[in-house]
Enzyme design. Structure first.
Site, PDB file in Angstrom:
ATOM      1  N   GLU A  21      97.473   3.540  27.149  1.00 38.83           N
ATOM      2  CA  GLU A  21      97.994   2.246  26.670  1.00 38.83           C
ATOM      3  C   GLU A  21      98.624   2.426  25.300  1.00 38.83           C
ATOM      4  O   GLU A  21      98.047   3.115  24.440  1.00 38.83           O
ATOM      5  CB  GLU A  21      96.880   1.199  26.502  1.00 38.83           C
ATOM      6  N   HIS A  46      87.520  -2.312  34.166  1.00 33.23           N
ATOM      7  CA  HIS A  46      88.256  -2.680  32.945  1.00 33.23           C
ATOM      8  C   HIS A  46      87.743  -4.053  32.469  1.00 33.23           C
ATOM      9  O   HIS A  46      88.366  -5.081  32.703  1.00 33.23           O
ATOM     10  CB  HIS A  46      89.758  -2.728  33.252  1.00 33.23           C
ATOM     11  N   ASN A  50      93.921   5.087  24.530  1.00 34.02           N
ATOM     12  CA  ASN A  50      94.570   3.797  24.257  1.00 34.02           C
ATOM     13  C   ASN A  50      94.804   3.751  22.760  1.00 34.02           C
ATOM     14  O   ASN A  50      93.846   3.714  21.979  1.00 34.02           O
ATOM     15  CB  ASN A  50      93.672   2.620  24.659  1.00 34.02           C
ATOM     16  N   GLU A  53      95.260 -12.202  27.540  1.00 31.61           N
ATOM     17  CA  GLU A  53      94.797 -11.202  26.572  1.00 31.61           C
ATOM     18  C   GLU A  53      93.384 -11.533  26.071  1.00 31.61           C
ATOM     19  O   GLU A  53      93.156 -11.755  24.880  1.00 31.61           O
ATOM     20  CB  GLU A  53      95.788 -11.072  25.419  1.00 31.61           C
ATOM     21  N   TRP A  54      92.461 -11.603  27.006  1.00 32.85           N
ATOM     22  CA  TRP A  54      91.046 -11.775  26.697  1.00 32.85           C
ATOM     23  C   TRP A  54      90.810 -12.953  25.751  1.00 32.85           C
ATOM     24  O   TRP A  54      91.340 -14.017  26.008  1.00 32.85           O
ATOM     25  CB  TRP A  54      90.447 -10.457  26.154  1.00 32.85           C
ATOM     26  N   TYR A 108      96.933   1.984  19.564  1.00 34.01           N
ATOM     27  CA  TYR A 108      97.818   0.919  19.092  1.00 34.01           C
ATOM     28  C   TYR A 108      98.052   0.983  17.583  1.00 34.01           C
ATOM     29  O   TYR A 108      99.115   0.662  17.106  1.00 34.01           O
ATOM     30  CB  TYR A 108      97.220  -0.460  19.384  1.00 34.01           C
ATOM     31  N   PHE A 143     102.395  -8.959  25.129  1.00 34.32           N
ATOM     32  CA  PHE A 143     102.645  -7.516  25.081  1.00 34.32           C
ATOM     33  C   PHE A 143     103.663  -7.082  26.145  1.00 34.32           C
ATOM     34  O   PHE A 143     103.982  -5.909  26.246  1.00 34.32           O
ATOM     35  CB  PHE A 143     101.347  -6.753  25.360  1.00 34.32           C
ATOM     36  N   TRP A 156     101.653  -0.615  27.442  1.00 31.02           N
ATOM     37  CA  TRP A 156     100.880  -1.835  27.664  1.00 31.02           C
ATOM     38  C   TRP A 156     101.799  -2.965  27.234  1.00 31.02           C
ATOM     39  O   TRP A 156     102.100  -3.054  26.052  1.00 31.02           O
ATOM     40  CB  TRP A 156      99.582  -1.875  26.838  1.00 31.02           C
ATOM     41  N   ARG A 216      99.385   2.218  36.092  1.00 28.94           N
ATOM     42  CA  ARG A 216      97.932   2.140  35.888  1.00 28.94           C
ATOM     43  C   ARG A 216      97.467   0.699  36.089  1.00 28.94           C
ATOM     44  O   ARG A 216      98.003  -0.209  35.454  1.00 28.94           O
ATOM     45  CB  ARG A 216      97.574   2.624  34.477  1.00 28.94           C
ATOM     46  N   GLN A 259      93.456  -9.508  33.912  1.00 27.49           N
ATOM     47  CA  GLN A 259      94.506 -10.022  33.033  1.00 27.49           C
ATOM     48  C   GLN A 259      95.742 -10.508  33.792  1.00 27.49           C
ATOM     49  O   GLN A 259      96.545 -11.235  33.240  1.00 27.49           O
ATOM     50  CB  GLN A 259      94.868  -8.947  32.003  1.00 27.49           C
ATOM     51  N   ASN A 295      87.255   1.550  31.124  1.00 27.76           N
ATOM     52  CA  ASN A 295      88.208   1.305  30.049  1.00 27.76           C
ATOM     53  C   ASN A 295      87.479   0.961  28.754  1.00 27.76           C
ATOM     54  O   ASN A 295      86.713  -0.002  28.715  1.00 27.76           O
ATOM     55  CB  ASN A 295      89.135   0.132  30.420  1.00 27.76           C
ATOM     56  N   GLU A 296      87.708   1.765  27.731  1.00 30.98           N
ATOM     57  CA  GLU A 296      87.283   1.470  26.362  1.00 30.98           C
ATOM     58  C   GLU A 296      85.826   1.029  26.202  1.00 30.98           C
ATOM     59  O   GLU A 296      85.563  -0.090  25.729  1.00 30.98           O
ATOM     60  CB  GLU A 296      88.174   0.377  25.763  1.00 30.98           C
TER      61      GLU A 296
HETATM   62  C1  BGC Z   1      92.766  -3.305  26.401  1.00 32.37           C
HETATM   63  C2  BGC Z   1      93.697  -4.259  27.110  1.00 32.37           C
HETATM   64  C3  BGC Z   1      94.249  -5.245  26.103  1.00 32.37           C
HETATM   65  C4  BGC Z   1      95.051  -4.482  25.073  1.00 32.37           C
HETATM   66  C5  BGC Z   1      95.828  -5.326  24.076  1.00 32.37           C
HETATM   67  C6  BGC Z   1      93.245  -2.869  25.035  1.00 32.37           C
HETATM   68  O1  BGC Z   1      92.161  -2.876  24.190  1.00 32.37           O
HETATM   69  O2  BGC Z   1      92.451  -2.228  27.224  1.00 32.37           O
HETATM   70  O3  BGC Z   1      93.007  -4.854  28.156  1.00 32.37           O
HETATM   71  O4  BGC Z   1      94.935  -6.280  26.684  1.00 32.37           O
HETATM   72  O5  BGC Z   1      94.167  -3.649  24.366  1.00 32.37           O
HETATM   73  O6  BGC Z   1      95.009  -6.095  23.286  1.00 32.37           O
END
Ligand code: BGC
Length: 506
Positions: A407, A147, A333, A462-463, A335, A471, A455, A102, A45, A192-193
């Site tokens: 995160e 990741h 993680n 962002e993928w 959100y 962010f 994060w 991290r 990223q 990661n996830e």
């Molecule tokens: C991921 C990050 C991503 C973030 C915000 C998480 O799911 O680990 O790589 O950028 O969310 O979307």
């Protein structure tokens, strides 16, 4: 003391307790001594430097060659050019006054051909420089081994995570990291996830290798009901094997601890109805227990076995033995929160009716009222109370295993044709304050949470959303790649060290 006095004292105590929930009141001193604050990033990223110094093409490079795969047509070829600006970035990280940073290792930079080629010395050199510079500045590295990005060759040769061969590649990669970096890394994150990546890559088909089947999506190949289960199974065994090797050959002399990071989406029942309550519990078991139960108890949650039957892979008894107790900490993680609605007894969408979804539908609205304020990513609503609930859930289910919030972050809602002042990010500041307050409550309720990472350091790739969601604590000018502090960077700095002289970031 008479009754009125007692009442008054109780009221004061209540007000004081409320004040500590209120975001405005949150302070660093509300967290235990030794609690680590940090920022999080991931290699693909931010690094850029695509195909430079021996890095090979990875899954995201290949995927983003079709611009329609990424919302803004972007890719990570340049990203934030962190590969060339890492020193400036580490200075910025230091200026925030964080304890920890991290970041992740680019698999394709360190092992461009996986097990089928040599270790790339330039890749090792790059991460050595990062580690040494962090330690020189007193910043504790938290290193994510994998990741979301891996050499495309592993996809082309045998289909990456769908194949058990990927476990061997992962273990080789993890061991290469322990060998080369383990003298300085005391906090490892293996993957990661697994839950989010798998859902996006093998159920919805939005992440590479974009596999799925109806009703989840229209991909050219895939099976959304089965493949996610196979992929997570391979990831769990890859973790278990790497952990076994770390404990046997490295842990004693290197003295590190190892965890895995899970996307900890919180589920709340849509209604007071017991069926929806069960659906919320199923949601948690199917999404979070899916990854953590095997690594703590040695097997998948019983709810998953009940509804998925033989579609859910099994661990042999020797696998189950080495999987049990295979993490030292849980990386959280977190959100957002979603509502869950039962689909066993009521009518639901086509996807809600599937076992892989735990027979539930998710929604961000109850009676037309959104669960929280919007952000730049539709499903990521602002729901601070979810942090306390999530941590409470993990604390209970896993006997208060040590946790780090690896995160937590906020991206601005996208407002078209409006000149947003991206640097004046009050909403991000509010988000962090509220989520931190909720976390502080969970900790005062006895949860063993040991750190919190924002994060993310700076706006990044962002993928599938490309560069649209932002962010970062720092804005990155996409033309010059200059990093500019937002209000949130100044806030975090003040929060971490109220006496700090701001000269570094002004
Ligand atoms: C991921 C990050 C991503 C973030 C915000 C998480 O799911 O680990 O790589 O950028 O969310 O979307």
């Amino acid at each position: 003391m008479n009754d009125i006095m007692i009442g008054f004292v109780l009221l004061l105590l209540l007000v004081a307790a409320q004040a500590s929930i209120n975001g405005d009141a949150i302070e660093r001193s509300d967290f235990p001594d030794g609690f680590l604050f940090g920022v999080s990033t991931s290699a693909y990223q931010i690094e850029g430097a695509n195909l430079e110094d021996g890095k090979s093409v990875n899954n995201w490079d290949a995927f983003s060659l079709s611009p329609s795969n990424i919302e803004d047509g972007g890719n990570g070829f340049v990203a934030d050019d962190h590969y060339h600006r890492y020193l400036e970035d580490i200075e910025t990280i230091q200026s925030l006054g964080v304890d920890a940073y991290r970041f992740s290792i680019s698999w394709a930079r360190v092992l461009p051909r996986g097990r089928f080629g040599e270790v790339n010395p330039n890749g090792i050199l790059f991460y050595n420089k990062i580690l040494d510079n962090l330690l020189l500045r007193g910043i504790t590295p938290f290193v994510t081994i994998y990741h979301h990005d891996f050499p495309q060759e592993l996809q082309d040769r045998y289909g990456s995570w769908l194949s058990p061969l990927m476990r061997e590649d992962y273990v080789h990669f993890a061991e290469t990291c322990f060998k080369n970096f383990g003298d300085r890394v005391k906090h490892w994150i293996t993957i990661n996830e697994p839950n989010l990546f798998t859902q996006m890559a093998y159920k919805n088909g939005k992440y590479p290798p974009a596999r799925c089947s109806p009703p989840f999506g229209n991909c050219s190949a895939g099976n959304s009901d089965i493949e996610p289960l196979v992929v997570v199974h391979n990831m769990l065994l890859a973790h278990g094997k790497a952990m076994k090797i770390y404990r046997r050959d490295y842990q004693q002399k290197q003295g590190g601890i190892v965890g895995i990071v899970v996307d900890c989406l919180m589920y709340e029942p849509l209604t007071d109805n017991d069926l929806d309550q069960d659906a919320a519990n199923r949601g948690l078991a199917f999404y979070i227990g899916w990854v953590l139960d095997p690594l703590i108890f040695g097997d998948y949650p019983s709810e998953m076995r009940q509804y998925l039957g033989n579609q859910l892979p099994r661990f042999s008894s020797s696998e189950s033995n080495f999987m049990k107790d295979a993490i030292d900490f849980i990386g959280v993680n977190h959100y957002t929160t979603t509502y869950a609605k039962d689909c066993i007894h009521s009518t639901c969408s086509l996807t809600g009716n599937r076992a892989i979804n735990g027979f539930l539908d998710t929604t961000r609205e109850r009676d037309g009222i959104p669960i929280g304020e919007p952000t730049g990513i539709e499903v990521m609503r602002v729901v601070p109370r979810g942090t306390r609930k999530m941590i409470e859930y993990l604390k209970k289910r896993y006997d208060n295993k040590p946790m780090f919030v690896t995160e937590n972050g906020y991206s601005e809602p996208l407002v078209e044709n409006e000149n947003q002042n991206v640097l004046q990010d009050n909403k991000r500041v509010e988000y962090h304050k509220m989520y931190l307050s909720s976390l502080a409550q969970a900790i005062s309720d006895g949860a063993d949470v040991r750190g919190y990472f924002v994060w993310t350091l700076m706006d990044d790739f962002e993928w599938v959303h490309g560069y649209l969601p932002t962010f970062g604590l720092y804005y990155v000018d996409r033309e010059t790649l200059n990093r500019i502090p937002k209000l949130s960077a100044r806030w975090y700095q003040d929060f971490l060290n109220p006496q700090y002289v701001r000269e570094y970031i002004s």
